[in-house]
Enzyme design. Structure first.
Site: not given
Ligand code: VAH
Length: 317
Positions: A140, A6
């Protein structure tokens, strides 16, 4: 060798350059789903495309580059995860599982971020303790709690050195966040400078713990360098800098840009997410176990954000 997943994201864009200063430019392999523009800060050094849900590809990189430390930042954030829960589960959980298994097999130390999103509506909000009830009602948040538990399992069961932080909403000038609920606190600066006004998707009194990215990067590096014997917690530490509402952030910006105005068009999805989160965090465990100390207050962050974004606007003008 160090691997960052990421690397083009909001945290990765500042963590990769910081790690290259710490370990040496060629010692940090930046990875992301696709290549970034050559001007991206993470592209100024070794880069490989990597989909963390591809365990074999990840394992091959770990071996080829003899990786001994991993910072796993690849994830789908809160608002996007509500829109695409199946994708978010696959990226956030299968990706994490592949990284944990890879780290276990090559004996790498591992950093995995959690979030204030790991808490839910039934968690005490002000302050949220280090050890408390965690029943988030966002996909999430579910992946963040599951991730914390899975990481601690790998510490206990396999002796893997995994450490994590529950990041508050992060504010940075280097990269825009993607798909987060706290993104308003970044967008507001860009809009204030470009148009002098901002339409906020959260209600004016929505109080959330926030942190300037330089503090978050330093917390990450300091945690990973801390003496493991002193860490009574692992995944993951509360870390706090300041809490504020959109109205308070707007007022702070107006001290610099008196003409700036804000209005509100509340997005019910992101408002509900924000209201399920803490209003402030008790971070005494981080302070006591590895010496955490924030450096940026709301005022200091606002001054630096406006300065850095104005300088960039001049450069790009
Ligand atoms: C999000 N910025 O909004 C992220 C973070 C504190 C929330 O995890 O989803």
């Amino acid at each position: 060798q160090v691997l960052v997943t990421g690397a083009l994201g909001q945290v990765g864009s500042e963590l990769v350059p910081a790690l290259r200063l710490q370990y040496g430019a060629d010692a940090v392999l930046a990875t992301d789903l696709r290549r970034g523009s050559p001007l991206h800060p993470s592209m100024d050094g070794p880069f490989e495309q990597l989909d963390c849900t591809d365990g074999a590809a990840l394992r091959a990189l770990l071996e080829r580059y003899r990786i001994r430390v991993i910072y796993h930042l690849a994830a789908i954030l809160s608002a996007r995860a509500e829109a695409e829960p199946q994708l978010a589960w696959r990226v956030n959980m299968e990706g994490l599982y592949n990284v944990l298994e890879g780290a276990r097999q090559v004996g790498a130390q591992l950093f995995v971020p959690s979030s204030i999103a790991a808490f839910g509506p039934s968690t005490p909000k002000d302050p949220t303790p280090q050890d408390t009830l965690q029943r988030p009602n966002t996909l999430y948040g579910v992946t963040k709690v599951a991730g914390e538990l899975l990481c601690d399992y790998y510490v206990e069961r396999f002796g893997l050195d995994v450490r994590g932080l529950r990041y508050p909403g992060l504010i940075s000038h280097t990269a825009l966040p993607g798909g987060g609920t706290t993104d308003y606190a970044v967008e507001i600066f860009h809009h204030a400078l470009k148009w002098g006004r901002y339409r906020c998707f959260l209600a004016p009194d929505t109080r959330l713990p926030l942190m300037y990215m330089p503090d978050a990067i330093r917390a990450t590096q300091e945690l990973m360098l801390a003496d493991p014997a002193k860490l009574r917690h692992r995944n993951a530490y509360n870390v706090a800098a300041f809490s504020c509402t959109p109205a308070e952030l707007a007022a702070e910006i107006q001290k610099h840009l008196p003409e700036f105005s804000i209005d509100y068009a509340v997005d019910p999805v992101r408002q509900a997410i924000a209201e399920s989160w803490p209003r402030s965090l008790d971070d005494r465990a981080a302070k006591e176990e590895w010496g955490w100390q924030p450096q940026y207050s709301l005022a200091a962050m606002t001054t630096d954000m406006l300065e850095k974004l104005s300088q960039r606007a001049l450069r790009e003008a």
